[in-house]
Design an enzyme around this catalytic site. Sequence first.
Site, mmCIF file in Angstrom:
data_model
loop_
_atom_site.group_PDB
_atom_site.id
_atom_site.type_symbol
_atom_site.label_atom_id
_atom_site.label_comp_id
_atom_site.label_asym_id
_atom_site.label_seq_id
_atom_site.Cartn_x
_atom_site.Cartn_y
_atom_site.Cartn_z
ATOM 1 N N CYS A 68 0.659 -1.157 -0.167
ATOM 2 C CA CYS A 68 -0.270 -0.298 -0.198
ATOM 3 C C CYS A 68 0.976 1.712 -0.047
ATOM 4 O O CYS A 68 2.341 1.315 0.837
ATOM 5 C CB CYS A 68 -0.815 0.224 1.376
ATOM 6 S SG CYS A 68 -1.825 1.425 2.023
ATOM 7 N N CYS A 71 -0.517 3.398 3.740
ATOM 8 C CA CYS A 71 -0.008 2.545 5.292
ATOM 9 C C CYS A 71 1.741 2.504 4.871
ATOM 10 O O CYS A 71 1.834 1.808 5.664
ATOM 11 C CB CYS A 71 -0.962 1.997 5.563
ATOM 12 S SG CYS A 71 -0.773 0.313 4.616
ATOM 13 N N ASP A 303 21.390 18.252 58.710
ATOM 14 C CA ASP A 303 22.361 18.213 59.276
ATOM 15 C C ASP A 303 22.782 16.652 59.634
ATOM 16 O O ASP A 303 22.213 15.965 60.243
ATOM 17 C CB ASP A 303 23.182 19.012 59.709
ATOM 18 C CG ASP A 303 22.799 21.061 58.866
ATOM 19 O OD1 ASP A 303 22.733 21.036 58.230
ATOM 20 O OD2 ASP A 303 23.336 21.206 59.608
#
Length: 488
Positions: A68, A71, A303
């Site tokens: 095709c 596609c 810390d």
Amino acid sequence: MELLNELQKFLETEKDELILEVPNPPLKKIRLQDLEDGIDGNDNLSQNGEGSVSVIEDGSVNSNLNICNVCLGILQEFCEKEFIKKVCQKVEASGFEFTNLVFSVSFPPQLSVREYAAWLLVKQEMGKQSLSLGRNDIVQLKEAYKWITHPLFSEELGVPIDGKSLFEVSVVFAHPETVEDCHFLRAICPDCFKPAKNKQSVFTRMAVMKALNKIKEEDFRKQFPCPPNSPKAVCTVLEIECAHGAVFVAGRYNKYSRNLPQTPWIIDGERKLESSVEELISDHLLTTFKAESFNFSSSGREDVDVRTLGNGRPFAIELVNPHRVHFTSQEIKELQQKINNSSNKIQVRDLQLVTREAIGHMKEGEEEKTKTYSALIWTNKAIQKKDIDFLNDVKDLKIDQKTPLRVLHRRPLAVRTRIIHSMETRYVDEHHFRLYLKTQAGTYIKEFVHGDFGRTKPNIGSLMNVTADILELDVESVDVDWPPALDD
């Protein structure tokens, strides 16, 4: 007219007539032969562009397949159960847990050009019959492909197709022969094709669609044939990939070590300490969820020399591309226990699966939340209990904190106003006392004690008219009501 004649011939064909020459579109009476075993980019599924077909009725008769020109063979070669099975075999071999999936396909951008050309041709032919055909009246190739393949994938894998699924199976098609089909668009619509990061080519599907929406029909016809030229080969499959959206785990952690950073401590490529809170938790999650990577976040941070006590600090971990995602509450409890048994430096509680949206609760209003601390203070001058009692009466003290020197390398220079809601003291000896503080989140406690060379005003040293320093600091509580507490 040739296309219309072919369609007319097809419609007039008797039902019992055996058709050996395949018209366009292909008949339902024919099916494609078995695909080749390979499905990756190095194994072209139809090298010569001529697939064989077998007529089901009256035995099998082979015929060359006309590819095709719209596609490029995708609807001919890649909608059959044989190809679906090969994709599903790769899905099952990937090791992902899933109860549904979303299927995505990536078509070569030149298919959009060929679709546009086909639409112009059909529109022209229908115009001769006084009929109209808008671009929105036609079904896009990608939608048609999904309509055909979704039921096949669902049947083969035994799970539903769900557009909201976190598990995605993607197939990427390519057609090298026709890559130049869309190059003419760049000359006509240069603004549509701008280089983008992480894109190998400017000819993306979005860019091509943008140009097709912009180009005039007559200009398109001058540059591209309608109908498009027939290809020699079908599309190839570049890749088939499986991926799972991130899952999120949340909880609260306690840190009992004064020699453990929250995140890996690496300076100039050199690791300073062997582990971190982040790693002690996340390493177990990565293994259990079989995830590729993670992202750690928390409600604030302490810390390296600060402990986090009380009910702990809320945290959340994003686990990227996890292969295992289904867990019972008992399995999550066992995972939490495994983390806790692995180290005496941290403990985790309330471990649970959460949504991405729920993590926002951890961050929202973070500046308005309160935190409670316990600090051991040293003073250069000898003090009596009466010298610290006045601090107990201080309420909602506003302080101005210029970005501390110790974090200036990673935080912008600014003056931030913070509130010390309350303080409570406990006398230890003539040079030491305990200070319990409830403060606005984001307050630098160490700097509030020693003043940071006058960058935090007022501070404990200035309030007491002494030189003060902090020897130990503990986070006693982080007042964020998330994630929800769980019963042990």
